[in-house]
Scaffold this motif. Structure first.
Motif, PDB file in Angstrom:
ATOM      1  N   UNK A  37      -4.887   6.421   1.703  1.00 40.91           N
ATOM      2  CA  UNK A  37      -4.196   5.110   1.587  1.00 40.91           C
ATOM      3  C   UNK A  37      -4.544   4.427   0.198  1.00 40.91           C
ATOM      4  N   UNK A  42       2.244  -2.351  10.829  1.00 39.89           N
ATOM      5  CA  UNK A  42       2.548  -1.213  12.261  1.00 39.89           C
ATOM      6  C   UNK A  42       4.149  -0.879  11.836  1.00 39.89           C
ATOM      7  N   UNK A  81      -4.043   0.888  -1.948  1.00 37.95           N
ATOM      8  CA  UNK A  81      -3.689  -0.687  -1.932  1.00 37.95           C
ATOM      9  C   UNK A  81      -2.751  -1.045  -3.176  1.00 37.95           C
ATOM     10  N   UNK A  92       9.421   9.533   6.263  1.00 38.64           N
ATOM     11  CA  UNK A  92       8.972  10.585   5.354  1.00 38.64           C
ATOM     12  C   UNK A  92      10.104  11.364   4.507  1.00 38.64           C
ATOM     13  N   UNK A 148       0.394  12.031   2.731  1.00 40.94           N
ATOM     14  CA  UNK A 148      -0.032  12.471   4.108  1.00 40.94           C
ATOM     15  C   UNK A 148       0.276  14.181   3.726  1.00 40.94           C
ATOM     16  N   UNK A 165       7.634   2.023  11.886  1.00 38.88           N
ATOM     17  CA  UNK A 165       7.964   3.677  11.859  1.00 38.88           C
ATOM     18  C   UNK A 165       7.792   3.895  10.137  1.00 38.88           C
ATOM     19  N   UNK A 166       7.165   4.915   9.840  1.00 39.01           N
ATOM     20  CA  UNK A 166       7.120   5.608   8.545  1.00 39.01           C
ATOM     21  C   UNK A 166       8.325   6.416   8.390  1.00 39.01           C
ATOM     22  N   UNK A 194       4.096  23.316   9.390  1.00 36.93           N
ATOM     23  CA  UNK A 194       5.342  22.899   9.902  1.00 36.93           C
ATOM     24  C   UNK A 194       4.854  21.989  11.148  1.00 36.93           C
ATOM     25  N   UNK A 195       3.623  21.732  11.264  1.00 32.20           N
ATOM     26  CA  UNK A 195       3.161  21.091  12.500  1.00 32.20           C
ATOM     27  C   UNK A 195       1.886  20.239  11.910  1.00 32.20           C
ATOM     28  N   UNK A 196       1.568  19.165  12.704  1.00 30.61           N
ATOM     29  CA  UNK A 196       0.351  18.522  12.518  1.00 30.61           C
ATOM     30  C   UNK A 196       0.408  17.689  11.167  1.00 30.61           C
ATOM     31  N   UNK A 197       0.845  16.654  10.927  1.00 32.38           N
ATOM     32  CA  UNK A 197       0.549  15.807   9.934  1.00 32.38           C
ATOM     33  C   UNK A 197      -0.579  14.978   9.794  1.00 32.38           C
ATOM     34  N   UNK A 201       1.076  18.197   5.650  1.00 27.54           N
ATOM     35  CA  UNK A 201       1.437  19.338   6.937  1.00 27.54           C
ATOM     36  C   UNK A 201       1.280  20.573   6.505  1.00 27.54           C
ATOM     37  N   UNK A 231      -3.255  12.331   7.659  1.00 28.58           N
ATOM     38  CA  UNK A 231      -3.218  11.307   6.671  1.00 28.58           C
ATOM     39  C   UNK A 231      -4.283  11.652   5.651  1.00 28.58           C
ATOM     40  N   UNK A 249       0.673  -1.163  -0.244  1.00 24.05           N
ATOM     41  CA  UNK A 249      -0.105   0.126   0.073  1.00 24.05           C
ATOM     42  C   UNK A 249       0.939   1.402  -0.007  1.00 24.05           C
ATOM     43  N   UNK A 301       0.562   5.489   1.277  1.00 25.21           N
ATOM     44  CA  UNK A 301      -0.099   6.558   1.837  1.00 25.21           C
ATOM     45  C   UNK A 301       0.388   7.937   1.266  1.00 25.21           C
TER      46      UNK A 301
END
Lengths: 114, 114
Positions: free
Chosen positions: B48, B99, B50, B104, B35, B101-102, B40-43, B37, B45, B31, B33
């Motif tokens: 997504x 699950x 597949x 970026x 995102x 870490x992503x 500079x704050x608050x990512x 932002x 989603x 998949x 995703x």
């Protein structure tokens, strides 16, 4: 429902002091992540917790950084003996296993080390 | 872990125009995703998609995925000033787990002029 909550939203500290940053994940989310973002830089992974498994600490930059999580709830990121290079926005995210690792981010804590 | 590479690095358009951002990645995925932002704050989603989907829509967003070319695109139609943000494409962690870490990349910085 409530999103990921982080506190404080801003923290100013003096070099050498310890700081604690708090993250309340979305209720029921088993995974919790900490990232940081220095000014003008990309997102940098720090640590993540998944259920009762041992946390992945591979992103912690030094032993001054540590994090704890109580069960599947609140997490605290502690930075000891802060340095100026620790100044950044610290972002917390949580995810629900089985949803393709969609991560929901808090608004972050902006840490300034003087 | 792998990250997506977004192109262009920056995009400037007028309100009402469409914005197209492209993404390439290196290894097979199950998949992808996207995102966003702001400031500079608050990512956040966005969507997504597949690996068995070629296209997916969400409101004014349209995402395509071409697994043979290891590429994706995000189209924002009828853009608004509020769409001004950085946009990131994010592949899953190695092994395609649900699950982890992503990572970026640098993102595409979109500026929508009123």
């Amino acid at each position: 429902g409530a999103g990921v909550s982080q506190s404080p939203s801003n923290k100013v500290t003096e070099k050498g002091k310890d700081v604690e940053l708090r993250c309340d994940p979305i209720s029921g989310h088993t995974a919790l992540y900490w990232y940081r973002q220095r000014l003008g830089q990309g997102l940098e992974f720090l640590i993540y917790f998944q259920g009762n498994s041992a946390p992945d600490k591979s992103g912690l930059p030094s032993d001054r950084f540590s994090a704890e999580r109580t069960g599947e709830s609140v997490s605290t990121l502690t930075i000891q003996r802060t340095q100026q290079e620790d100044s950044a926005v610290y972002l917390c995210a949580s995810s629900d296993r089985g949803r393709g690792n969609i991560q929901y981010f808090g608004a972050g804590t902006r840490l300034s080390v003087l | 872990s792998q990250q997506g590479e977004e192109d262009p690095q920056a995009l400037s358009i007028q309100e009402g125009e469409n914005a197209t951002m492209n993404c390439s990645y290196k290894t097979s995925i199950n998949n992808l995703q996207w995102y966003r932002q702001n400031s500079g704050r608050g990512l956040v989603h966005l969507i997504l998609i597949r690996s068995n989907e070629r296209e997916k829509h969400s409101g004014r967003l349209r995402v395509t995925l071409d697994t043979s070319k290891k590429s994706s695109s995000l189209l924002i139609t009828a853009s608004r000033a509020a769409d001004t943000a950085s946009y990131f494409c994010v592949p899953p962690p190695p092994g395609g787990t649900s699950y982890g870490k992503l990572t970026f990349g640098q993102g595409t910085i979109l500026t929508v002029h009123p």
